[in-house]
Scaffold this motif. Structure first.
Motif, PDB file in Angstrom:
ATOM      1  N   TYR A 248       0.831  -1.207   0.000  1.00 38.95           N
ATOM      2  CA  TYR A 248       0.000   0.000   0.000  1.00 38.95           C
ATOM      3  C   TYR A 248       0.866   1.258   0.000  1.00 38.95           C
ATOM      4  CZ  TYR A 248      -4.012  -2.993   1.036  1.00 38.95           C
ATOM      5  OH  TYR A 248      -4.995  -3.948   0.971  1.00 38.95           O
ATOM      6  N   GLN A 251       2.176   1.713  -3.517  1.00 37.16           N
ATOM      7  CA  GLN A 251       1.098   2.169  -4.395  1.00 37.16           C
ATOM      8  C   GLN A 251       0.794   3.651  -4.184  1.00 37.16           C
ATOM      9  OE1 GLN A 251      -2.239  -0.399  -3.644  1.00 37.16           O
ATOM     10  NE2 GLN A 251      -1.467  -2.049  -4.939  1.00 37.16           N
ATOM     11  N   PHE A 252       0.816   4.090  -2.942  1.00 31.40           N
ATOM     12  CA  PHE A 252       0.547   5.499  -2.650  1.00 31.40           C
ATOM     13  C   PHE A 252       1.629   6.399  -3.238  1.00 31.40           C
ATOM     14  CE2 PHE A 252       1.365   9.144   0.167  1.00 31.40           C
ATOM     15  CZ  PHE A 252       0.186   9.833  -0.023  1.00 31.40           C
ATOM     16  N   SER A 302      -5.109   3.105  -1.163  1.00 35.37           N
ATOM     17  CA  SER A 302      -3.804   2.727  -0.610  1.00 35.37           C
ATOM     18  C   SER A 302      -3.525   3.423   0.722  1.00 35.37           C
ATOM     19  CB  SER A 302      -2.695   3.073  -1.618  1.00 35.37           C
ATOM     20  OG  SER A 302      -2.894   2.382  -2.831  1.00 35.37           O
TER      21      SER A 302
END
Length: 318
Positions: A248, A251-252, A302
């Protein structure tokens, strides 16, 4: 047969509308995965679309770096929009930003002891003046936080990104404190018994207690990815899934960088000439949709799931 099944299900459900009892409108948190994970993981076609979109974004970013490197004659990525948004990270701007964030959080935390003081004073003095006084103090705190943000934005040399973050944080904490006061004031004004089979004890399915939540519960709520206060939330069992945390977080960061690249190269016109403005406007019709998708994936998916997976929170419902 269908009618009989519905009737039997209604009898088993304590919140059904039978016997003149209205179904509760209270939100009940249940352990579940995020909406995007349910959609993408549960459908192979959507998983393929998601992967293709991610690959296109990565290829666009790689192409951007290659073009900038060819123009500069060395490995280079033009990120002037990032430096412009952050105000080139001046020490005075960062210090003012941190100070403002700390003051906003401190004022939000002070709501809990203020509410406890209101609860105590209310039992010793006339209720109406005490209630009005607490309401005025609460409104004064909200106005003070807004004035603090305006002071930081208009008097301190902050970049656009820092100004946007402070404004969003002030709005987030205001919504958090409002939810806490709204849900908790009911217990103070109209106390209820947890053994009542028709009252809040049943409506909240055990996620709210008769007494005012502790400071630890309130601090948990301030940083949990939800705007609706409850004394208890479903929690993930077992150790932290660090693989998901790293996923996550990556992804962020990727969504943030892709947003900056696309916004800089597609949305912003090279100049204010009529042709450049018209071209950027046409490109923005498609680029704007991609930016909205990146915001949804990076922030609403995310970022929130990253907080939900951390050991401090581990909330199991988004």
């Amino acid at each position: 047969m269908a009618d009989q099944s519905d009737d039997s299900a209604s009898e088993k459900n304590p919140l059904s509308s039978n016997n003149g009892r209205r179904r509760s409108d209270a939100r009940i948190y249940e352990p579940k995965d995020s909406a995007m994970n349910c959609l993408v993981v549960g459908d192979g076609n959507l998983q393929v679309v998601y992967d293709v979109c991610a690959i296109h974004v990565v290829l666009f970013a790689v192409l951007k770096v290659l073009l900038d490197s060819l123009s500069a004659g060395r490995l280079y990525a033009d990120m002037h929009l990032f430096h412009l948004a952050t105000g080139y990270c001046s020490f005075a701007g960062i210090a003012a930003f941190v100070l403002t964030e700390v003051l906003l959080v401190a004022m939000a935390v002070a709501v809990h002891p203020a509410l406890m003081a209101w609860k105590t004073i209310r039992t010793k003095f006339p209720t109406l003046p005490v209630d009005i006084g607490f309401l005025l103090v609460y409104v004064l705190g909200l106005v003070t936080s807004l004035v603090l943000v305006l002071w930081a934005v208009f008097t301190v040399p902050l970049g656009a990104a820092f100004c946007f973050t402070i404004n969003v944080e002030q709005l987030r904490l205001s919504m958090k404190t409002y939810s806490f006061v709204r849900e908790t004031a009911k217990k103070v004004i109209t106390p209820w018994n947890k053994d009542d089979t028709t009252g809040p004890a049943l409506q909240y399915a055990g996620q709210m207690e008769p007494k005012v939540g502790s400071l630890a519960n309130y601090l948990y709520f301030l940083f949990a990815p939800t705007f609706l206060y409850r004394d208890r939330y479903p929690r993930n069992k077992g150790p932290i899934k660090w693989k998901n945390v790293i996923l996550y977080l990556s992804q962020f960061i990727a969504a943030l960088l892709a947003f900056l690249v696309i916004y800089q190269d597609v949305v912003i016109p090279p100049s204010l000439s009529r042709m450049h403005v018209l071209t950027s406007l046409l490109h923005s019709c498609v680029g704007g949709f991609v930016l909205l998708m990146l915001i949804n994936v990076g922030l609403l998916h995310s970022w929130l799931n990253l907080h939900a997976e951390l050991c401090v929170l581990q909330i199991a419902s988004l």
